[in-house]
Write an enzyme that holds these catalytic residues in place. Structure first.
Site, short mmCIF file in Angstrom:
data_model
loop_
_atom_site.label_atom_id
_atom_site.label_comp_id
_atom_site.label_asym_id
_atom_site.label_seq_id
_atom_site.Cartn_x
_atom_site.Cartn_y
_atom_site.Cartn_z
N SER A 41 22.82 19.35 -11.47
CA SER A 41 23.97 19.47 -10.91
C SER A 41 25.02 19.62 -12.14
O SER A 41 24.35 18.60 -13.84
CB SER A 41 24.97 18.97 -10.32
OG SER A 41 25.64 17.57 -10.58
N MET A 42 26.43 19.72 -12.36
CA MET A 42 27.04 19.48 -14.03
C MET A 42 27.53 18.23 -13.93
O MET A 42 27.38 17.66 -15.23
CB MET A 42 28.76 20.49 -13.35
CG MET A 42 29.37 19.82 -12.74
SD MET A 42 30.89 20.89 -12.45
CE MET A 42 31.42 20.54 -11.70
N LYS A 43 26.96 17.25 -12.98
CA LYS A 43 27.73 15.85 -13.25
C LYS A 43 26.80 15.07 -14.47
O LYS A 43 27.14 14.19 -14.81
CB LYS A 43 27.65 14.96 -11.84
CG LYS A 43 28.79 15.96 -10.75
CD LYS A 43 30.12 15.85 -10.39
CE LYS A 43 31.20 15.80 -10.33
NZ LYS A 43 31.97 15.78 -10.48
N ASP A 44 25.95 15.53 -14.30
CA ASP A 44 24.93 14.86 -15.49
C ASP A 44 25.33 14.46 -16.32
O ASP A 44 25.08 13.45 -17.56
CB ASP A 44 23.75 15.97 -15.61
CG ASP A 44 22.64 15.87 -14.11
OD1 ASP A 44 23.20 14.91 -13.71
OD2 ASP A 44 21.87 16.42 -14.17
N ALA A 47 28.02 11.99 -16.26
CA ALA A 47 26.91 10.48 -16.51
C ALA A 47 27.38 9.78 -17.30
O ALA A 47 26.93 9.11 -17.69
CB ALA A 47 25.97 10.87 -14.66
#
Length: 456
Positions: A41-44, A47
């Protein structure tokens, strides 16, 4: 060539041209496929940025604990960073999130705490509140708070925006993304608009969220807030990462339209992605139909991978049970509401109403169940059967608030949910269901309504 750690592979995800589901729409439609990141996901991206910024500021020290409220994908990104850097993780999730997301986080060594969805953000039981409380109680812990942590948007300003600009050779004219925390939409939009102020940004919102109306009127309308199923977009708060000046237009998408488009992306384009991806594409294409020209180039971000939703939108039974794969010959929830001709007014009680008063109300109105509200939010439900059983056990409960014995809230369904699906849900234990009409007015649907629908 090799990488020293899995987190070194974050970013530089591909752009892929849509070829089928955008037929009849002018211009070129490209999607930024973020499930190529190691955490799918793009949340990496944000993060690692939030953790590294916290380390530089001395907020997070070796051996510490990362605590975050997440819809699942941010947790995965944080878990990857924690493994690489030696931190522990505790994540709070709302109970509407998929089981797959929870299982993945546990597989990565994180502790997962599941919290109720249908409570206000300020409620002590909300996943926001519990994350903040744990942060206060656990020494050497860090609460990234993706909603208000500006490192979130900066991550996309520094990586996603430049990648898209380079990959399109600066030809991008439209940028579209689902808006949740606001980081990907606004960080990327900021960069792209700095390169070309004419780039138009289109934010995708969900019904049940406050964003679109707030952008258009400047009013935070709590009547806009009600439970919905789509994960990762929309909010009942205004995160600091949502900079409305960087979002030109909002398009709202229903749970059903987002889910159906997600399945179409897999079957027609070979893109096995998550629910909010379908929402983003459906909303972006709705905008593009009326506003894009032949030479325009739109980029839509696809936030995550379909493995998070195997038990939901990629499961035919789940889709059918929620009215997303229905037989069109049946009447719908909208038809049931229309037959009332505005004569029916929803009756509810507050969470602090005494049980005895609820009993009296049910008797006076000759009804068998009621929704329970708290500060304008639906937080529970009560039925005459539940009341009777509890009062037989403990008569003294009549002087207690109904919140002490209420059940979970009635589920919200779409207006186009068919009566066969509604019947199936009630046969599985739902005593009643809720629906929000086009004017954002809530309605209740009971078994009596179903009997009347089938009798016509």
């Amino acid at each position: 060539m090799y990488y020293n750690s899995i987190i070194d592979t974050i970013g530089n995800t591909p752009l892929v041209k849509l070829n089928k589901i955008n037929k009849g729409i002018s211009g070129t439609i490209l999607v930024k496929v973020e499930y190529f990141n190691p955490g799918n996901s793009m949340k990496d991206r944000m993060a690692i940025k939030m953790i590294e910024d916290a380390e530089k500021a001395g907020i997070l020290k070796p051996g510490g604990t990362i605590i975050e409220g997440t819809s699942g994908n941010t947790g995965m990104g944080l878990a990857l960073v924690a493994i690489s850097k030696g931190y522990k993780c505790i994540f709070t999730l709302a109970d509407k999130q998929s089981k797959e997301k929870m299982d993945i986080l546990r597989a990565m060594g994180a502790e997962v705490i599941v919290c109720p969805t249908n409570v206000s953000p300020e409620d002590s039981r909300s996943y926001y509140s519990i994350a903040k409380k744990l942060n206060q109680e656990i020494p050497n812990s860090f609460y990234p708070n993706q909603y208000d942590n500006t490192s979130n948007a900066v991550a996309h300003y520094e990586t996603t925006g430049p990648e898209i600009w380079e990959q399109t050779d600066g030809k991008i004219t439209h940028w579209a993304a689902g808006v949740g925390t606001g980081g990907s939409m606004c960080g990327t939009s900021k960069y792209l608009k700095e390169q070309n102020p004419k780039v138009i940004s289109v934010g995708i919102d969900s019904y049940g969220s406050v964003f679109k109306k707030y952008k258009e009127t400047g009013i935070f309308d709590e009547k806009e807030i009600y439970p919905y199923l789509t994960e990762g977009i929309g909010e009942d708060i205004l995160p600091k990462n949502v900079d409305f000046s960087l979002i030109d237009h909002f398009v709202k998408v229903t749970d059903k339209d987002g889910a159906i488009m997600t399945r179409r992306l897999a079957r027609e384009e070979g893109l096995f992605c998550g629910w909010s991806c379908g929402s983003a594409v459906h909303g972006a294409l709705e905008y593009a139909k009326e506003n894009m020209k032949e030479d325009d180039v739109m980029v839509i971000i696809l936030p995550d991978h379909g493995t998070r939703y195997l038990g939901k939108i990629y499961n035919d039974d789940w889709m059918r049970d929620h009215g997303f794969l229905e037989n069109n010959e049946y009447a719908t929830a909208k038809d049931i509401i229309a037959k009332r001709n505005g004569s029916f007014k929803l009756i509810s009680v507050n969470s602090d109403t005494k049980v005895g008063e609820v009993v009296k109300l049910l008797d006076e109105l000759s009804i068998s169940q009621l929704p329970v509200q708290e500060n304008g939010h639906f937080v529970g439900s009560i039925s005459d059967t539940k009341l009777l059983n509890k009062l037989v056990e403990k008569p003294e409960l009549k002087n207690k608030p109904v919140s002490e014995i209420m059940d979970d809230s009635f589920k919200f369904i779409a207006m186009n949910t068919t009566v066969d699906t509604i019947s199936s849900m009630m046969n599985r234990g739902d005593k009643a269901l809720m629906v929000m009409d086009e004017q954002q007015t809530p309605h209740i649907i009971t078994k009596q309504d179903l009997l009347m629908a089938f009798s016509d």
